[in-house]
Design a protein around this motif. Structure first.
Motif, PDB file in Angstrom:
ATOM      1  N   THR A  43       0.785  -1.137  -0.375  1.00 35.94           N
ATOM      2  CA  THR A  43       0.202   0.150  -0.092  1.00 35.94           C
ATOM      3  C   THR A  43       0.426   1.175   0.517  1.00 35.94           C
ATOM      4  N   ALA A  44       2.017   1.541  -0.102  1.00 34.72           N
ATOM      5  CA  ALA A  44       2.569   2.488   0.222  1.00 34.72           C
ATOM      6  C   ALA A  44       3.051   3.038  -1.058  1.00 34.72           C
ATOM      7  N   PRO A  45       2.789   3.904  -1.198  1.00 33.48           N
ATOM      8  CA  PRO A  45       2.125   5.034  -2.778  1.00 33.48           C
ATOM      9  C   PRO A  45       3.202   4.922  -3.125  1.00 33.48           C
ATOM     10  N   LYS A  46       2.008   4.930  -4.920  1.00 37.18           N
ATOM     11  CA  LYS A  46       3.488   4.247  -6.118  1.00 37.18           C
ATOM     12  C   LYS A  46       3.767   4.733  -6.843  1.00 37.18           C
ATOM     13  N   ARG A  47       5.276   4.843  -7.899  1.00 36.58           N
ATOM     14  CA  ARG A  47       5.106   6.052  -9.594  1.00 36.58           C
ATOM     15  C   ARG A  47       4.431   5.473  -9.782  1.00 36.58           C
ATOM     16  N   ILE A  48       4.122   6.471 -10.764  1.00 37.39           N
ATOM     17  CA  ILE A  48       2.506   6.603 -11.814  1.00 37.39           C
ATOM     18  C   ILE A  48       3.359   6.695 -12.906  1.00 37.39           C
ATOM     19  N   ALA A  49       3.293   6.457 -14.273  1.00 40.28           N
ATOM     20  CA  ALA A  49       3.171   7.295 -15.843  1.00 40.28           C
ATOM     21  C   ALA A  49       1.956   7.057 -16.350  1.00 40.28           C
ATOM     22  N   ASP A  50       1.035   7.842 -16.550  1.00 37.34           N
ATOM     23  CA  ASP A  50      -0.057   7.901 -17.410  1.00 37.34           C
ATOM     24  C   ASP A  50       0.337   8.926 -18.964  1.00 37.34           C
ATOM     25  N   ILE A  51       0.616   7.547 -19.930  1.00 35.39           N
ATOM     26  CA  ILE A  51       0.472   7.895 -21.112  1.00 35.39           C
ATOM     27  C   ILE A  51      -0.218   8.847 -22.069  1.00 35.39           C
ATOM     28  N   GLY A  52      -0.414   9.532 -22.124  1.00 34.47           N
ATOM     29  CA  GLY A  52      -1.955  10.096 -22.757  1.00 34.47           C
ATOM     30  C   GLY A  52      -2.725  10.564 -22.224  1.00 34.47           C
ATOM     31  N   GLY A  53      -2.582  10.384 -21.092  1.00 34.05           N
ATOM     32  CA  GLY A  53      -3.291  10.481 -19.694  1.00 34.05           C
ATOM     33  C   GLY A  53      -5.097  12.012 -19.950  1.00 34.05           C
ATOM     34  N   GLY A  54      -4.707  13.043 -21.192  1.00 33.54           N
ATOM     35  CA  GLY A  54      -5.789  13.952 -21.233  1.00 33.54           C
ATOM     36  C   GLY A  54      -5.516  14.916 -20.128  1.00 33.54           C
TER      37      GLY A  54
END
Length: 287
Positions: free
Chosen positions: A47-58
């Motif tokens: 549940t720890a904070p994550k790194r996220i890449a949103d590609i094409g996320g408007g």
């Protein structure tokens, strides 16, 4: 014919404000998508904070929602107008000082090698690009670039597709005579999923690719047999595709969440109900 990505960017530039409201107008797509991402992240590494890449996320509606949950999110989109809307939201948050910010916001193309750091993301989102990439090789390239960003061994990639059934429902409600008027077009469309149209005398102004669940499975099996596992396919509208969740947009958050819980748990991964979807979300794990 390869996708003209400048036309895709122009299209979304023309409908930027509509796109900015879309997930508010279709709350089940928003809520089921977020639940699927949360489920995948929790199963991958706690549940720890994550790194996220949103590609094409408007304009960043999903990205900001995930940032609000404590994750570090980088947003990239093809359309400058949508990125500008994300920057406006980011600026509002900076001034207010009471909500998390995105880690970065930039214009970029899912077909290009990402400037983001490879092998470093807990999750990579491709929630828009693949249904505007007309060639299978382009779709494979976009997924490959996303896969390279995910952490080896347990990094996740979430990829959204639009269904052929969604378009057929749409024309049945709006203009049912099109299947006769454009008989040859729809005969081909049902076979290859390519939806293209243009104004008279102009190049293609709309390019969209639609598909079916079995074709999604075959796509990943063909192109990524050694590098990823398909965890699940999920309808992001449950059984309420075709805009059937519109009334929920005017309902209380308690009602919205209750419907999202019901559809997520009981309908969204049921094989018999995937055809009810406008969008199908594939959850993938990098090996």
């Amino acid at each position: 014919m390869p996708t003209v990505t400048t036309n895709v960017a122009k299209l979304y530039g023309r409908i930027a404000e509509l796109e900015n409201r879309r997930l508010a107008d279709h709350p089940m797509e928003r809520e089921i998508t977020l639940r699927a991402i949360r489920k995948g992240l929790a199963s991958a590494s706690g549940t720890a904070p994550k790194r996220i890449a949103d590609i094409g996320g408007g304009p960043g509606k999903i990205a900001f929602a995930l940032a609000d949950e404590g994750h570090e999110v980088d947003l990239i989109d093809l359309t400058p107008d949508l990125i500008e809307l994300a920057k406006v939201e980011q600026h509002k948050r900076e001034i207010a000082g009471d909500k998390p910010l995105l880690r970065s916001i930039a214009v970029g193309n899912a077909l290009d090698k990402s400037p983001l750091t490879e092998d470093s993301y807990d999750a990579v989102l491709l929630l828009g690009p693949l249904y505007h990439l007309m060639e299978e090789s382009e779709r494979a390239m976009a997924v490959s670039h996303a896969l390279n960003l995910a952490k080896p061994g347990n990094g996740l990639v979430f990829v959204a597709f639009v269904t052929i059934d969604a378009h057929l429902r749409d024309i049945a409600m709006r203009n049912p005579g099109k299947i006769i008027e454009y008989k040859d077009f729809y005969s081909r469309y049902l076979s290859d999923g390519r939806y293209e149209k243009s104004e008279p005398g102009q190049a293609k102004t709309v390019q969209s690719f639609h598909t079916r669940p079995d074709n999604i499975r075959a796509f990943f099996s063909k192109h990524f047999p050694e590098t990823l596992d398909l965890v699940e396919l999920r309808s992001t509208e449950g059984i309420l595709g075709g805009g059937l969740d519109a009334t929920l947009a005017k309902s209380s958050d308690e009602i919205v969440q209750a419907w999202a819980d019901l559809l997520f748990d009981s309908y969204s991964t049921n094989e018999h109900h995937l055809g009810c979807a406008d969008h199908i979300l594939a959850t993938l794990r990098r090996r």
